[in-house]
Write an enzyme that holds these catalytic residues in place. Structure first.
Site, PDB file in Angstrom:
ATOM      1  N   GLU A 191       0.695  -1.351  -0.002  1.00  0.00           N
ATOM      2  CA  GLU A 191      -0.044   0.003  -0.011  1.00  0.00           C
ATOM      3  C   GLU A 191       0.953   1.204  -0.246  1.00  0.00           C
ATOM      4  O   GLU A 191       0.639   2.118   0.859  1.00  0.00           O
ATOM      5  CB  GLU A 191      -1.069   0.120   1.194  1.00  0.00           C
ATOM      6  CG  GLU A 191      -1.796  -1.123   1.066  1.00  0.00           C
ATOM      7  CD  GLU A 191      -2.926  -1.405   2.300  1.00  0.00           C
ATOM      8  OE1 GLU A 191      -2.987  -0.774   3.167  1.00  0.00           O
ATOM      9  OE2 GLU A 191      -3.884  -2.115   2.023  1.00  0.00           O
ATOM     10  N   GLU A 231      -5.164  -8.349  -2.150  1.00  0.00           N
ATOM     11  CA  GLU A 231      -5.967  -8.453  -0.782  1.00  0.00           C
ATOM     12  C   GLU A 231      -7.361  -7.634  -0.971  1.00  0.00           C
ATOM     13  O   GLU A 231      -7.636  -6.671  -1.420  1.00  0.00           O
ATOM     14  CB  GLU A 231      -5.207  -7.502   0.148  1.00  0.00           C
ATOM     15  CG  GLU A 231      -5.885  -7.270   1.667  1.00  0.00           C
ATOM     16  CD  GLU A 231      -5.021  -6.459   2.738  1.00  0.00           C
ATOM     17  OE1 GLU A 231      -3.733  -6.394   2.321  1.00  0.00           O
ATOM     18  OE2 GLU A 231      -5.413  -5.821   3.400  1.00  0.00           O
TER      19      GLU A 231
END
Length: 370
Positions: free
Chosen positions: A140, A257
């Site tokens: 991220e 994810e």
């Protein structure tokens, strides 16, 4: 699972119960024998490993973790993780720290990646002959990032450096792990630049999806039952598909994810029957847009876990996962080998009526994040 995030405890010991990944396990050989005697048919054999796994998870009573336990090295932890995963026949993807060596300036991590620690660990897994399915670079950090961000240009340069490490470390090894990146939320401009500049250095372009919003949101059920809302994330899937198709790369798209609602989901929603409307819809959408792997967050942990965090009793989405395993031929214990299927949806008064599976030569893998 990045090495720096692993539990600092004794991970696996066949002689006694230990605590690992927040749940206790113990090995009892007589249960393996009983299961072997019980299951005989081909389909039932697929259940054997599943039921044995659940028996292990449900066998409670591990000793309490105490601070006197020695802190193991990353190498020792890797050895014990490998033992667990080999026992279950599971594949492993390690996450690499993409912030090593950088400095943080106003939320941006600048400077080149320091690869020395990662290279040392990769070399260790090769010396130990561990089978690693892939290495995922960072978590991220793309676009505006979560906590920090790295520019697409620098990220592509770092991926090229990781590829060079692969050329040296895996020289002469036929089956090399995948290089996976960036493992973050989709940003069209960032992903476009990254894919164009990384070229053949990256094998998988991964992204995260939590399109239902925060777990504390009181309107989750409304969103889950509204097909027009669920369709909103199609732009993410189609955008990445178009970027990959128009580029020179052979990289494939993965959902690295996805848990629906972030911050652990919502009790009595994420762990209830209603969540399957989101889950199955997104699996279908993933394959429509040529996503090759879908990683569900998570097996155990948070309200969106497929197993109850306290009792390890399966939540409803666990059975959706199992149904897909039974429907589609060629599935294995850790992932569902869904062949690319067409997802034909009819909508009547906001109800999704049907989904139709068709075979092709494009595999679609459904993994579980642990």
């Amino acid at each position: 699972m990045a090495p720096g995030m692993l539990p600092e405890i004794i991970f696996f010991d066949r002689s006694k119960k230990v605590t690992a990944f927040k749940f206790p396990i113990s090995i009892e050989r007589h249960r393996v024998k009983a299961l072997s005697d019980k299951f005989t048919s081909r389909m039932s054999l697929r259940l054997q490993r599943e039921e044995f796994t659940l028996l292990m998870l449900l066998d409670l009573g591990a000793p309490e973790i105490v601070p006197d336990y020695p802190i193991l090295s990353v190498d020792d932890l890797a050895d014990q993780i490998a033992e667990v995963l080999n026992f279950f026949g599971a594949k492993v993807i390690f996450g690499l720290n993409a912030l090593a060596g950088r400095t943080l300036q106003s939320g941006s991590a600048v400077g080149p990646w320091n690869s020395s620690n990662a290279e040392s660990f990769i070399c260790y897994t090769v010396r130990k002959n561990y089978s690693i399915a892939g290495w995922e670079f960072g978590n991220e950090l793309c676009g505006s990032g979560v906590g920090a961000n790295v520019s697409a240009d620098q990220y592509a340069s770092d991926i090229a450096a990781l590829r060079n490490i692969f050329h040296d470390v895996y020289r002469g090894i036929r089956h090399k792990p995948l290089i996976i990146a960036p493992g973050g939320f989709y940003d069209a401009n960032w992903f476009q630049e990254f894919v164009n500049k990384s070229g053949k250095s990256v094998d998988v372009v991964s992204h995260h999806i939590y399109n239902l919003g925060a777990g504390v949101d009181e309107h989750l059920i409304e969103r889950i039952l509204d097909p027009s809302y669920l369709d909103g994330v199609a732009s993410t899937f189609s955008g990445l598909k178009n970027i990959l198709q128009k580029s020179a790369t052979k990289a494939k798209a993965w959902v690295g994810e996805a848990g629906g609602a972030y911050n652990n989901g919502h009790h009595l929603v994420s762990d209830a029957f209603v969540y399957s409307f989101w889950y199955l819809d997104q699996l279908g959408m993933s394959t429509v847009y040529d996503t090759r792997t879908y990683c569900r967050q998570s097996l155990v942990g948070g309200n969106y876990g497929l197993l109850n965090t306290s009792t390890f009793v399966p939540n409803p989405d666990y059975y959706r996962y199992q149904i897909l395993n039974f429907i589609v031929e060629g599935c294995a214990a850790c992932y569902c080998g869904l062949s690319h299927f067409s997802f034909q949806v009819s909508i009547l008064q906001k109800n999704i009526l049907c989904a139709h599976f068709t075979n092709s030569h494009i595999p679609f893998y459904h993994w579980l994040r642990v």
